[in-house]
Design a protein around this motif. Structure first.
Motif, short mmCIF file in Angstrom:
data_model
loop_
_atom_site.label_atom_id
_atom_site.label_comp_id
_atom_site.label_asym_id
_atom_site.label_seq_id
_atom_site.Cartn_x
_atom_site.Cartn_y
_atom_site.Cartn_z
N UNK A 45 23.41 30.66 7.50
CA UNK A 45 23.78 29.57 8.39
C UNK A 45 23.03 29.77 9.70
N UNK A 46 22.39 28.69 10.17
CA UNK A 46 21.64 28.79 11.42
C UNK A 46 22.41 28.11 12.56
N UNK A 47 21.85 28.22 13.76
CA UNK A 47 22.59 27.73 14.93
C UNK A 47 22.78 26.22 14.93
N UNK A 48 21.84 25.47 14.35
CA UNK A 48 22.01 24.02 14.28
C UNK A 48 23.17 23.64 13.36
N UNK A 70 29.25 11.74 14.93
CA UNK A 70 28.00 11.37 14.26
C UNK A 70 26.86 12.29 14.68
N UNK A 71 26.78 12.58 15.97
CA UNK A 71 25.72 13.47 16.45
C UNK A 71 25.87 14.87 15.85
N UNK A 112 24.06 19.05 12.07
CA UNK A 112 24.38 19.94 10.95
C UNK A 112 23.45 19.68 9.77
N UNK A 113 23.17 18.41 9.50
CA UNK A 113 22.26 18.06 8.41
C UNK A 113 20.86 18.58 8.68
N UNK A 114 20.42 18.48 9.94
CA UNK A 114 19.12 19.02 10.33
C UNK A 114 19.09 20.53 10.08
N UNK A 115 20.16 21.20 10.44
CA UNK A 115 20.26 22.64 10.20
C UNK A 115 20.24 22.97 8.73
N UNK A 116 20.88 22.13 7.91
CA UNK A 116 20.87 22.34 6.46
C UNK A 116 19.44 22.25 5.91
N UNK A 160 12.62 28.25 1.04
CA UNK A 160 11.55 27.88 0.14
C UNK A 160 11.77 26.63 -0.67
N UNK A 161 12.81 25.88 -0.40
CA UNK A 161 13.07 24.64 -1.13
C UNK A 161 12.28 23.51 -0.48
N UNK A 162 11.75 22.63 -1.29
CA UNK A 162 11.05 21.46 -0.78
C UNK A 162 11.99 20.26 -0.77
N UNK A 163 11.99 19.48 0.29
CA UNK A 163 12.87 18.31 0.33
C UNK A 163 12.43 17.28 -0.71
N UNK A 164 13.40 16.63 -1.32
CA UNK A 164 13.09 15.58 -2.30
C UNK A 164 13.12 14.24 -1.62
N UNK A 165 12.11 13.43 -1.93
CA UNK A 165 12.02 12.10 -1.34
C UNK A 165 12.53 11.05 -2.27
#
Length: 62
Positions: A1-4, A39-40, A45-49, A57-62
């Motif tokens: 878990x990161x700070x964001x 909302x913010x 939190x989503x940005x941190x995820x 090493x996971x690539x985001x899926x579009x």
């Protein structure tokens, strides 16, 4: 878990409390501010995820 992730979840929780408090005391302004904070926090939190997944090493899926 990161700070964001942590800061986002804390901000989301604080926003929820502020929203409910505003609703209870009849303050539309406080209620709206709580919704905005919630909302913010969810966005942060989503940005941190995403950062966390990318770091692992996971690539985001579009």
């Amino acid at each position: 878990m990161n700070k964001d992730q942590v800061k986002g979840r804390v901000k989301k929780a604080k926003g929820k409390v502020k929203k409910v408090t505003g609703k209870l005391v009849g303050s539309k302004g406080m209620e709206e501010q709580g919704k905005a904070d919630e909302t913010a926090g969810a966005v942060q939190a989503a940005f941190g995820d995403v950062k966390n997944k990318q770091k692992k090493g996971h690539q985001p899926q579009l």
